[in-house]
Structures are given as structure tokens and as C-alpha cells.
Write an enzyme that holds these catalytic residues in place. Structure first.
Site, PDB file in Angstrom:
ATOM      1  CE1 TYR A 151      39.505  21.666 -63.178  1.00  0.00           C
ATOM      2  CE2 TYR A 151      41.522  20.940 -63.848  1.00  0.00           C
ATOM      3  CZ  TYR A 151      40.714  20.954 -63.170  1.00  0.00           C
ATOM      4  OH  TYR A 151      40.621  20.168 -62.049  1.00  0.00           O
ATOM      5  CG  ASP A 175      46.995  27.339 -65.366  1.00  0.00           C
ATOM      6  OD1 ASP A 175      48.185  26.421 -65.403  1.00  0.00           O
ATOM      7  OD2 ASP A 175      46.065  26.786 -65.098  1.00  0.00           O
ATOM      8  CE  LYS A 212      48.143  18.974 -66.764  1.00  0.00           C
ATOM      9  NZ  LYS A 212      47.230  17.923 -66.583  1.00  0.00           N
TER      10      LYS A 212
HETATM   11  N1  PMP Z   1      46.041  24.065 -64.760  1.00  0.00           N
HETATM   12  C1  PMP Z   1      45.891  23.675 -65.965  1.00  0.00           C
HETATM   13  C2  PMP Z   1      45.891  24.434 -67.245  1.00  0.00           C
HETATM   14  C3  PMP Z   1      45.756  22.241 -66.060  1.00  0.00           C
HETATM   15  O1  PMP Z   1      45.477  21.484 -67.121  1.00  0.00           O
HETATM   16  C4  PMP Z   1      45.431  21.339 -64.856  1.00  0.00           C
HETATM   17  C5  PMP Z   1      45.340  19.716 -64.945  1.00  0.00           C
HETATM   18  N2  PMP Z   1      44.905  19.412 -66.277  1.00  0.00           N
HETATM   19  C6  PMP Z   1      45.441  22.103 -63.824  1.00  0.00           C
HETATM   20  C7  PMP Z   1      45.679  23.460 -63.616  1.00  0.00           C
HETATM   21  C8  PMP Z   1      45.570  21.380 -62.462  1.00  0.00           C
HETATM   22  O2  PMP Z   1      46.681  20.505 -62.131  1.00  0.00           O
HETATM   23  P1  PMP Z   1      46.598  19.355 -61.202  1.00  0.00           P
HETATM   24  O3  PMP Z   1      45.909  18.338 -62.068  1.00  0.00           O
HETATM   25  O4  PMP Z   1      48.017  18.678 -61.231  1.00  0.00           O
HETATM   26  O5  PMP Z   1      46.210  19.663 -60.043  1.00  0.00           O
END
Ligand code: PMP
Length: 436
Positions: free
Chosen positions: A150, A245, A273
Site C-alpha cells: 500500500y 516507500d 509518519k
Molecule cells: N505508504 C505506506 C507504506 C503507508 O503505510 C502509508 C499509510 N499507511 C502510506 C504510504 C500513505 O500515507 P498517508 O496515509 O499519510 O497518506
């Protein structure tokens, strides 16, 4: 579904019902809606250290930590102090301030592959901008993503996505036109042969490959060393941009993220985060020659009204400073290892087929017969059983991610006492599950 909890939480139930009347599904992000486990979410009143408190007055040991950011626990004094000081200087300028450079320098110093960094306001923006940059830099269109990873709700990455997209069974969201995803190619995580075959066929057309270097969004899945090595070799050979990511893993698995832990060198890294210390921050950074393509240094457009917001920057700086000065990583690893050992022993004792998968402070208890290595093996795990475990733990005051397809996070505010509390709760939960 009727509420599977044995504990009445009338105030949460009423507050949630009220929320559903003005907010779709009652939540502002679907993972919070307990879709994977049934029942009604708790409504949080406040948080402190390792705990969440709901509106009914119950206390929970928090293994979600806002889905990753709160590695220091809630209301860490240094973060609170820095944030209040920043607020007193004004909330947003829409003009450059020194806090942005300070946090950028900290990120650059922490992650060797990141020579320059651009701040945005969410992880979604970070990955969206990273793939735009990969395409702008290479002049190619194709992006490779792995099933079950994701990367936020970017249109072109919302195919075979993990996290709540997987929990709620909507791998492809309505509203995402075919045109948006036709250049996103999906491969299986940890499948080296498929990767090699695909690069052999299309290597020259691939702008970039994006992956979670340790997956949290199918539950915790580690990459194989061979998979990581091949990814780097093939992307390098074919001139494709390798994008890690690390929105979840950055400053979580070590100060320098998963790439430091493994000794990897991606071209571009997406962050989020933890770098915001609980405030809305994302970032993408990497090789200077690539980042210099971002406007106004280069032609690839990307912008944001609240990007580099001073309050969020201050919270991020305070968080990273604390992580650098008092690194919690070794203790988090030990603490989480003990939790994993305790839960594994109980699962064995009460006869539950399970896999406890863990790296550092990220972990998942899968109710599965064999190791979970990719999307197919993740979805084959027993989600009903996980839902039961989740509610047994909730009713014992332990707040785990409300889906089999999310990783739990241990935080630095947890002590040996919390560890014992967690193991006892898990053991009692697994015993209760074996009885019925
Ligand atoms: N990439 C990863 C690996 C994530 O875990 C998340 C959110 N859980 C995101 C991108 C998206 O981040 P956001 O919810 O701050 O848009």
C-alpha cells in the site's frame, strides 16, 4: 454485524453513530472503521505515553500508535514543548522558514541515499510525487508495484493495494479510471523469477519500481535478501528508479529506516509518519541528480500550501532529535521479541496454527499454517480468527491494529510491565479462543 465485544462502550457507540450521520462511514480514513474485525470503533478522548483512553473511560495499551508515527509514545514532553513553541510563532507562513531546512538536514544526515528532500503533507503525496519524479526523470511511463503493498490512495497505485483496500476487499476503487492504472504493473512480492522475467521483457520502459522494503500493509512481511538484491541490480541495469516507500519503516526499523537495516541504496525514498512526530508530514528524497528535477530546481511540478508547515516541522525535529540522542531501537527490538516469544508460546499451548512475523518493533500474528511471504499467502490467513483475537485483546485493554493486514507497532514508552500485560492478555485471549 453485531458487536463482537463483551464490553459495553455506550458513549463510543453513541459518538460513532453520530459521526456516521455527517462523515461517510463515521471515519476520515477507512482503516479506523473496524471493517476487518466487525463491531464499533472506540472513540478516543485522549492519549498519553503508551495508552489511549476512550470516551467511556477505558484505557488501552496502544499498539497502533496512529498507524506508526507515535514511536516515542503519545505526548512525549520534548515533542509537546517544541510544538507549542512553534505554535506561538504562528501556525503557517506559506514562505520558507529555517525549521524546514533543519528537518531536511536531519533527514539527509540520517539516510545516506537521501541527498536532497522535499516535504509534503502526507505519505500519499510523498509516493505520488516520487512516481511522478521517476517518470519525469526517466521519460518513461511504466511503474512496477507489488500486490498487497500500500502506498497511499494515489490513483495509479490503487491497484492490488494492501491495508484497508485489502481489508475491505476493494483492490480496485471505483473512481479510478483505467487510464490511470494502465501503466502500473503488478508483480508478486518476493518473487525473484517473475521480476527477472518482467525486466527482461520490459526493462527499457520501466520508469520506476516502488515497494515497501518491509511490508506492513499486508501484515508484517519481510523481503528476502535475494529479492532486494535483484531489485537493485535490475533497476540499476535498466536505468529504472528504485523507490523505497519507507513511510512506515523510516525512522522505525532503525534511525536510517529499512535501508539502513539492510544496507540498501534505493534511488528515491518516500517518508511520512514518524518524520512528522504526529503531525501531517510526508517527504520524498533521494539522489541529488533526481531531486534536482523537482520544480523550481527542475521541470517536474509539485507544490503544497501547507508543505513544510512550521508546527509540523518542529514536531518532526523534536522527534528525530530524541530518536538520535536516545535511540530506542535496540530496546524496542528486545521488547518486541519478548512479546513475540510470549504470544507464540501461548498460541502453541492452545493449539492455534499461527505465524508470528516480526522485524524490530513491527509485528503481526497471522493465523496461518505457513510463513506469509506475499499477497496470496496473506489473504489465505484466517481473518475470522484474527477478528476474534482482536476483540479478546480489546476487551483486555490491548489495542491492536483492527485488521489481519496491518502491522502492530511497539513504542518506546512501553516498559517490561506493559510487555507482561500484553503477553498475559494474549495468553488469556488465545485460551478463551481455544475453549469455544
Ligand atoms: N505508504 C505506506 C507504506 C503507508 O503505510 C502509508 C499509510 N499507511 C502510506 C504510504 C500513505 O500515507 P498517508 O496515509 O499519510 O497518506
Amino acid at each position: 454485524m453485531t458487536n463482537p465485544s463483551r464490553v459495553a462502550r455506550p458513549k463510543s457507540a453513541a459518538a460513532f453513530e453520530r459521526a456516521t450521520r455527517s462523515i461517510p462511514g463515521g471515519v476520515n480514513s477507512p482503516a479506523r472503521a473496524f471493517g476487518g474485525v466487525g463491531g464499533t470503533p472506540i472513540i478516543v478522548k485522549r492519549a498519553d505515553g503508551p495508552y489511549l483512553f476512550d470516551v467511556d473511560g477505558y484505557r488501552y495499551l496502544d499498539f497502533i500508535g496512529s498507524w506508526g508515527p507515535m514511536i516515542l509514545g503519545h505526548r512525549h514532553p520534548a515533542v509537546v514543548e517544541a510544538t507549542i513553541a512553534a505554535i506561538n510563532n504562528g501556525s503557517s507562513y506559506g514562505a520558507p522558514c529555517e525549521l524546514e531546512t533543519e528537518l531536511a538536514e536531519m533527514v539527509v544526515a540520517a539516510i545516506p541515499s537521501v541527498e536532497m528532500v522535499r516535504f509534503v503533507s502526507s505519505g500519499t503525496e510523498a509516493t505520488m510525487s516520487a512516481i511522478r519524479l521517476a517518470r519525469g526523470f526517466t521519460g518513461r511511463d511504466l511503474i512496477v508495484k507489488f500486490a498487497g503493498c500500500y502506498h497511499g490512495h494515489v490513483d495509479s497505485l490503487l491497484v492490488s493495494a494492501g491495508s484497508s483496500a485489502l481489508t475491505l476487499g476493494v483492490p480496485n476503487s471505483p473512481g479510478v479510471p483505467k487510464g490511470c492504472t494502465q501503466d502500473t504493473l503488478i508483480l508478486q512480492y518476493n518473487d525473484v523469477q517473475e521480476l527477472a522475467d518482467f525486466f527482461a521483457a520490459k526493462g527499457g520502459q520501466i520508469a520506476g519500481v516502488i515497494l515497501e522494503p518491509v511490508v506492513g500493509n499486508m501484515g508484517l512481511i519481510p523481503p528476502s535478501a535475494e529479492f532486494r538484491k535483484e531489485l537493485r541490480r535490475l533497476t540499476h541495469h535498466h536505468g529504472s528508479v528504485l523507490i523505497y516507500d519507507e513511510v512506515m519503516t523510516g525512522f522505525r526499523l532503525s534511525y536510517g529506516g529499512a535501508q539502513e537495516l539492510f544496507g540498501d541504496t534505493p534511488d528515491v525514498t518516500a517518508l511520512g509518519k514518524i518524520i512528522g512526530g504526529g503531525y501531517p508530514v510526508g517527504a520524498y528524497g533521494g539522489r541529488a541528480d533526481i531531486l534536482k528535477k523537482v520544480m523550481p530546481a527542475g521541470p517536474v511540478f509539485q507544490a503544497g500550501t501547507l508543505s513544510g508547515n512550521p508546527v509540523a516541522m518542529a514536531a518532526g525535529i523534536a522527534t528525530l532529535r530524541e530518536l538520535k540522542q536516545n535511540p530506542p531501537y535496540q530496546r524496542l527490538d528486545q521488547l518486541t521479541q519478548q512479546i513475540a516469544t510470549g504470544i507464540t508460546a501461548a498460541a502453541k499451548q492452545y493449539g492455534h496454527a499461527h505465524q508470528l512475523q516480526r522485524i524490530g518493533s513491527m509485528w503481526t500474528l497471522f493465523f496461518a499454517n505457513a510463513p506469509v511471504t506475499n499477497y496470496q499467502t496473506a489473504v489465505a490467513s484466517d481473518k475470522q480468527k484474527f477478528a476474534r483475537f482482536f476483540w479478546e485483546m480489546m476487551d483486555r485493554g490491548v489495542y491492536l491494529p483492527c485488521s489481519q493486514f496491518e502491522a502492530a507497532f511497539t513504542c518506546a514508552a512501553m516498559t517490561d510491565e506493559h510487555l507482561q500485560e500484553t503477553i498475559t492478555a494474549a495468553s488469556d485471549s488465545l485460551r478463551a479462543m481455544a475453549q469455544v
